[in-house]
Design an enzyme around this catalytic site. Structure first.
Site, PDB file in Angstrom:
ATOM      1  N   LYS A 135       0.834  -1.209   0.000  1.00  0.00           N
ATOM      2  CA  LYS A 135       0.000   0.000   0.000  1.00  0.00           C
ATOM      3  C   LYS A 135       0.862   1.251   0.000  1.00  0.00           C
ATOM      4  O   LYS A 135       1.717   1.429   0.869  1.00  0.00           O
ATOM      5  CB  LYS A 135      -0.920   0.020   1.220  1.00  0.00           C
ATOM      6  N   ASP A 139      -3.615   4.306  -2.054  1.00  0.00           N
ATOM      7  CA  ASP A 139      -4.568   4.791  -1.045  1.00  0.00           C
ATOM      8  C   ASP A 139      -4.571   6.317  -1.025  1.00  0.00           C
ATOM      9  O   ASP A 139      -3.949   6.936  -0.167  1.00  0.00           O
ATOM     10  CB  ASP A 139      -4.167   4.208   0.317  1.00  0.00           C
ATOM     11  N   LYS A 156      -7.568   8.140  -1.197  1.00  0.00           N
ATOM     12  CA  LYS A 156      -8.846   8.587  -0.617  1.00  0.00           C
ATOM     13  C   LYS A 156      -9.381   9.822  -1.354  1.00  0.00           C
ATOM     14  O   LYS A 156      -9.559  10.899  -0.780  1.00  0.00           O
ATOM     15  CB  LYS A 156      -8.700   8.872   0.883  1.00  0.00           C
ATOM     16  N   ASP A 194     -13.920  14.623  -4.332  1.00  0.00           N
ATOM     17  CA  ASP A 194     -14.070  15.899  -5.047  1.00  0.00           C
ATOM     18  C   ASP A 194     -15.343  15.791  -5.883  1.00  0.00           C
ATOM     19  O   ASP A 194     -16.086  14.818  -5.737  1.00  0.00           O
ATOM     20  CB  ASP A 194     -12.810  16.148  -5.913  1.00  0.00           C
ATOM     21  N   THR A 225     -11.839   6.598  10.934  1.00  0.00           N
ATOM     22  CA  THR A 225     -11.823   6.065  12.301  1.00  0.00           C
ATOM     23  C   THR A 225     -11.341   7.108  13.309  1.00  0.00           C
ATOM     24  O   THR A 225     -11.479   6.920  14.510  1.00  0.00           O
ATOM     25  CB  THR A 225     -10.927   4.814  12.393  1.00  0.00           C
ATOM     26  N   ARG A 251       3.081  -0.252  10.626  1.00  0.00           N
ATOM     27  CA  ARG A 251       4.213  -0.185  11.540  1.00  0.00           C
ATOM     28  C   ARG A 251       4.642  -1.501  12.213  1.00  0.00           C
ATOM     29  O   ARG A 251       5.840  -1.693  12.411  1.00  0.00           O
ATOM     30  CB  ARG A 251       3.952   0.911  12.586  1.00  0.00           C
TER      31      ARG A 251
HETATM   32  O1  C5P Z   1       0.961   1.438  10.909  1.00  0.00           O
HETATM   33  P1  C5P Z   1      -0.442   0.946  10.899  1.00  0.00           P
HETATM   34  O2  C5P Z   1      -0.568  -0.574  10.887  1.00  0.00           O
HETATM   35  O3  C5P Z   1      -1.309   1.586  11.931  1.00  0.00           O
HETATM   36  O4  C5P Z   1      -0.925   1.417   9.455  1.00  0.00           O
HETATM   37  C1  C5P Z   1      -2.219   1.344   9.061  1.00  0.00           C
HETATM   38  C2  C5P Z   1      -2.369   1.849   7.651  1.00  0.00           C
HETATM   39  O5  C5P Z   1      -3.742   1.796   7.335  1.00  0.00           O
HETATM   40  C3  C5P Z   1      -1.918   3.291   7.430  1.00  0.00           C
HETATM   41  O6  C5P Z   1      -1.415   3.413   6.102  1.00  0.00           O
HETATM   42  C4  C5P Z   1      -3.205   4.074   7.586  1.00  0.00           C
HETATM   43  O7  C5P Z   1      -3.227   5.231   6.779  1.00  0.00           O
HETATM   44  C5  C5P Z   1      -4.255   3.087   7.101  1.00  0.00           C
HETATM   45  N1  C5P Z   1      -5.585   3.295   7.678  1.00  0.00           N
HETATM   46  C6  C5P Z   1      -5.854   3.223   9.039  1.00  0.00           C
HETATM   47  N2  C5P Z   1      -7.110   3.397   9.523  1.00  0.00           N
HETATM   48  C7  C5P Z   1      -8.090   3.630   8.697  1.00  0.00           C
HETATM   49  C8  C5P Z   1      -7.858   3.708   7.322  1.00  0.00           C
HETATM   50  C9  C5P Z   1      -6.575   3.534   6.856  1.00  0.00           C
HETATM   51  O8  C5P Z   1      -4.987   2.987   9.834  1.00  0.00           O
HETATM   52  N3  C5P Z   1      -9.302   3.765   9.173  1.00  0.00           N
END
Ligand code: C5P
Length: 230
Positions: free
Chosen positions: A34, A59, A61, A64, A119, A210
């Site tokens: 991603k 991603d 998002k 517009d 979220t 992460r």
């Molecule tokens: O590092 P982590 O596992 O928290 O990364 C989650 C990924 O998913 C990030 O790229 C974040 O932008 C994305 N994301 C999220 N929550 C959402 C939508 C997307 O954490 N509701």
């Protein structure tokens, strides 16, 4: 679907060298990589093209007017992303425009996934924006709207996946971030599930950032997550 293909690793960085190194390490163990706003805005199309090893979930998002979103979708079709995100709150015409634009890539078209309620927003935030519904009701309302308007699936939180799967049925693709392997730090994710719990609840794909990219050995971390959903 082979279980490793359910894992999407988020390469959240502006550093193209770091993103390429992560991609090289994790691509053998995941279904998609991603790339999000921060990477794409910093590195553009050349940076995108330098990421190799697995299909890309782009991603961005998009949100517009329909004509502009359709143009944005068409602009990235030559990059052949496998998944592309839009905001369901852009409305039915915008979602339809994104879907129609994606059809321009024929068999190679990206899946259009809609984000419902971020979220990061709670009931108070929705009320401040004039939305009286609870976050759960608003997620369902926007989720239905997106699917009826041509989206292939939704990005949803662990909290929502089971409800959306039961309500919207088996055909809707559900992509779930907020995933933490057993024992991993939650970071800024308020409500998490393990990879296996999310798949059990109805996720088609899980998004992990992460816990993989911050691990001493990202390849091993991705392989371990893939094994946990086998
Ligand atoms: O590092 P982590 O596992 O928290 O990364 C989650 C990924 O998913 C990030 O790229 C974040 O932008 C994305 N994301 C999220 N929550 C959402 C939508 C997307 O954490 N509701």
């Amino acid at each position: 679907m082979p279980p490793t293909n359910r894992l999407i690793v988020a390469l959240d960085t502006v550093d193209p060298g770091r993103a390429r190194a992560w991609a090289g390490a994790v691509a053998p163990h995941c279904g998609l990589l991603k790339l999000g706003l921060e990477f794409f805005l910093a590195n553009g199309i050349a940076g995108y093209r330098a990421i190799a090893g697995a299909p890309i979930f782009l991603d961005l998002k998009l949100h517009d007017i329909p004509n502009t979103v359709a143009g944005g979708v068409r602009a990235v079709l030559p990059l052949r992303p496998r998944m592309l995100t839009i905001h369901a709150s852009g409305g039915s015409a915008m979602i339809q425009a994104a879907h129609q634009a994606a059809l321009g890539a024929g068999d190679q078209r990206p899946m259009i996934l809609a984000v419902t309620v971020l979220t990061s927003l709670d009931q108070h935030d929705l009320q401040a924006a004039g939305v009286a519904a609870t976050p759960a009701d608003q997620v369902l309302r926007l989720g239905r709207l997106a699917i009826e308007s041509g989206a292939d699936g939704l990005v949803c939180s662990p909290k929502e996946v089971s409800m959306l799967r039961q309500t919207l049925g088996p055909a809707v693709k559900l992509v779930v971030p907020g995933i933490r392997p057993e024992g991993a730090a939650a970071g800024d994710q308020a409500r998490t599930m393990t990879p296996a719990q999310a798949v059990e609840a109805g996720a088609d794909w899980i998004v992990v950032g992460r816990p993989v990219t911050g691990a001493p050995d990202p390849g091993a971390a991705a392989a371990s997550i893939a094994a946990s959903i086998r």
